[in-house]
Design an enzyme around this catalytic site. Sequence first.
Site, PDB file in Angstrom:
ATOM      1  N   GLU A 160       0.850  -0.964   0.036  1.00  0.00           N
ATOM      2  CA  GLU A 160      -0.060   0.033   0.063  1.00  0.00           C
ATOM      3  C   GLU A 160       0.793   1.079  -0.098  1.00  0.00           C
ATOM      4  O   GLU A 160       0.526   2.359  -0.721  1.00  0.00           O
ATOM      5  CB  GLU A 160      -0.889  -0.054   1.404  1.00  0.00           C
ATOM      6  CG  GLU A 160      -1.959  -1.063   1.078  1.00  0.00           C
ATOM      7  CD  GLU A 160      -2.781  -1.334   2.618  1.00  0.00           C
ATOM      8  OE1 GLU A 160      -2.235  -0.423   3.468  1.00  0.00           O
ATOM      9  OE2 GLU A 160      -3.828  -2.034   2.465  1.00  0.00           O
ATOM     10  N   SER A 246      19.427  -8.550  -7.673  1.00  0.00           N
ATOM     11  CA  SER A 246      18.186  -8.762  -8.703  1.00  0.00           C
ATOM     12  C   SER A 246      18.606  -9.868  -9.842  1.00  0.00           C
ATOM     13  O   SER A 246      17.460 -10.693  -9.995  1.00  0.00           O
ATOM     14  CB  SER A 246      17.802  -7.631  -9.339  1.00  0.00           C
ATOM     15  OG  SER A 246      17.350  -6.564  -8.466  1.00  0.00           O
ATOM     16  N   HIS A 375       3.606 -10.454  -9.206  1.00  0.00           N
ATOM     17  CA  HIS A 375       5.032 -10.663  -9.274  1.00  0.00           C
ATOM     18  C   HIS A 375       5.752  -9.713  -8.407  1.00  0.00           C
ATOM     19  O   HIS A 375       6.417  -9.874  -7.693  1.00  0.00           O
ATOM     20  CB  HIS A 375       5.553 -10.718 -10.746  1.00  0.00           C
ATOM     21  CG  HIS A 375       6.998 -10.828 -10.685  1.00  0.00           C
ATOM     22  ND1 HIS A 375       7.681 -11.947 -10.410  1.00  0.00           N
ATOM     23  CD2 HIS A 375       7.971  -9.940 -10.836  1.00  0.00           C
ATOM     24  CE1 HIS A 375       8.972 -11.976 -10.346  1.00  0.00           C
ATOM     25  NE2 HIS A 375       9.267 -10.463 -10.616  1.00  0.00           N
ATOM     26  N   SER A 376       5.456  -8.450  -8.591  1.00  0.00           N
ATOM     27  CA  SER A 376       5.771  -7.092  -8.106  1.00  0.00           C
ATOM     28  C   SER A 376       4.732  -5.890  -8.278  1.00  0.00           C
ATOM     29  O   SER A 376       4.069  -6.265  -8.777  1.00  0.00           O
ATOM     30  CB  SER A 376       7.134  -6.797  -8.698  1.00  0.00           C
ATOM     31  OG  SER A 376       7.308  -6.108  -9.907  1.00  0.00           O
TER      32      SER A 376
END
Length: 483
Positions: A160, A246, A375-376
């Site tokens: 959020e 990453s 996923h993101s």
Amino acid sequence: MAIWFRKSIKITHYLKANRALWGLVNQTCRSPCFHSNFSSPGSLNGENYRNPPSFLGNSTTLYGSRRFESVKAGRQAELQYDDGCHQDQALDFPGGTVAFTSEMRFIPEASRERIPCYRVLDDNGNLIMHNSYVEMSKEDALKMYSSMVTLQTMDTIFYEAQRQGRISFYVTSIGEEAINISSAAALTPEDVILAQYREPGVLLWRGFTLQEFANQCLGNKADYGKGRQMPIHYGSNKHNYFTISSPIATQLPQAVGAAYSLKMDGKDACVVTYFGDGGSSEGDFHAALNFAAVMEAPVIFICRNNGWAISTPTSEQFRSDGIVVKGQAYGIRSIRVDGNDALAAYSATRAAREMAINEQRPVLIEALTYRVGHHSTSDDSTKYRSVNEIDHWKTSRDPIARFRRWVDGNGWWNDKDELELRGKVRKQLLHAIQVAEKVEKPQLSDLFTDVYANMPSNLIEQEEALRQSIKRHPQDYPSDVPV
């Protein structure tokens, strides 16, 4: 290459009588069932393996040549061996003796039955009858449950916060809380972690505070990475948790190297590395498994097979029976676990750790779970999978709800405890974000430090050029970064 012929009845009878030494425990076993080249740790380390009968000579390759997936498979192979294979003729080849056959037979691309999935709790949180698992105390169970709820709440609030523009990026672990927390609970603080980016629960379990999570996500001066990493790329020397990077699967061969270092130093610890099903398509995955098997490194590979590699389903990722069979192909003991069953994942990880350390060997765990969230924050998963599919896993197979039913059934938890926990965690998280937002950002010079002891001339020039650019165009740069 040496080709030799054996006609000794002794060898034929001996191999038939001891064929189970190279099988697995039956796949219908009630305890965690690891798929291996050997039937049990005892058969690997037993006197018979180290000291084969005198009539076999000094060749360990002859003695360790027959490998079967189970006792049943061994019997089926024996029938095939008797029907077409020349029992009195074999090839003494590096790695083991290979029998000749007059029949041209290709190995099938897959077995008829899929590797079974080990579980302890059914979908309603009830213990499955006649199941073997590692007993858990009330204290550990409540800590696990509280950590799973905390992880879920943290994901919800940080997600959020990203939508509000307070942080730039976020990745949730919603739907995968059980494999996060339960695997962490089965380890010791001395075990080294090389995670991907969906295992913050491991760090949470080890004592990383909510304030530390908030500092990293907001990239302030208190962030251990000095604001140089994307949000959720955590790291902690204190907790033996390597900083996240990453690129997919790069941590896997690194984990093997770290594990081999522990082995050389004689440490009573192992390395645990996590990856997703998509990571198995990277070359680093295959290099790591082969590296670990050959060097006999004490490393545990935990694959979160959550069905999707961003928008790529597993049906388009590989044609094999998931990830677990890949471990066996490289000579690594492997098991498939219900990743939404906290007790099963905990028990399997505990067993894997004992194998890795006591036997100095790698182990692969494939945890079947599901990525309920996107996923993101850069992804909309409803574009490539149905809402009904997501809702089914979110409601019917939620790992937190299942574990709570088991905790409730033991009389250790109630609705009042639930409300108090969720309210407290939410309040702590909101406060942590507010505090992190007020902390000063790292110095501009931190962009260029901590790589070289003496900064080279090209970096000095880049830093000066950046400062000049900020002076000329201050409106294009963040005003809260000290120059």
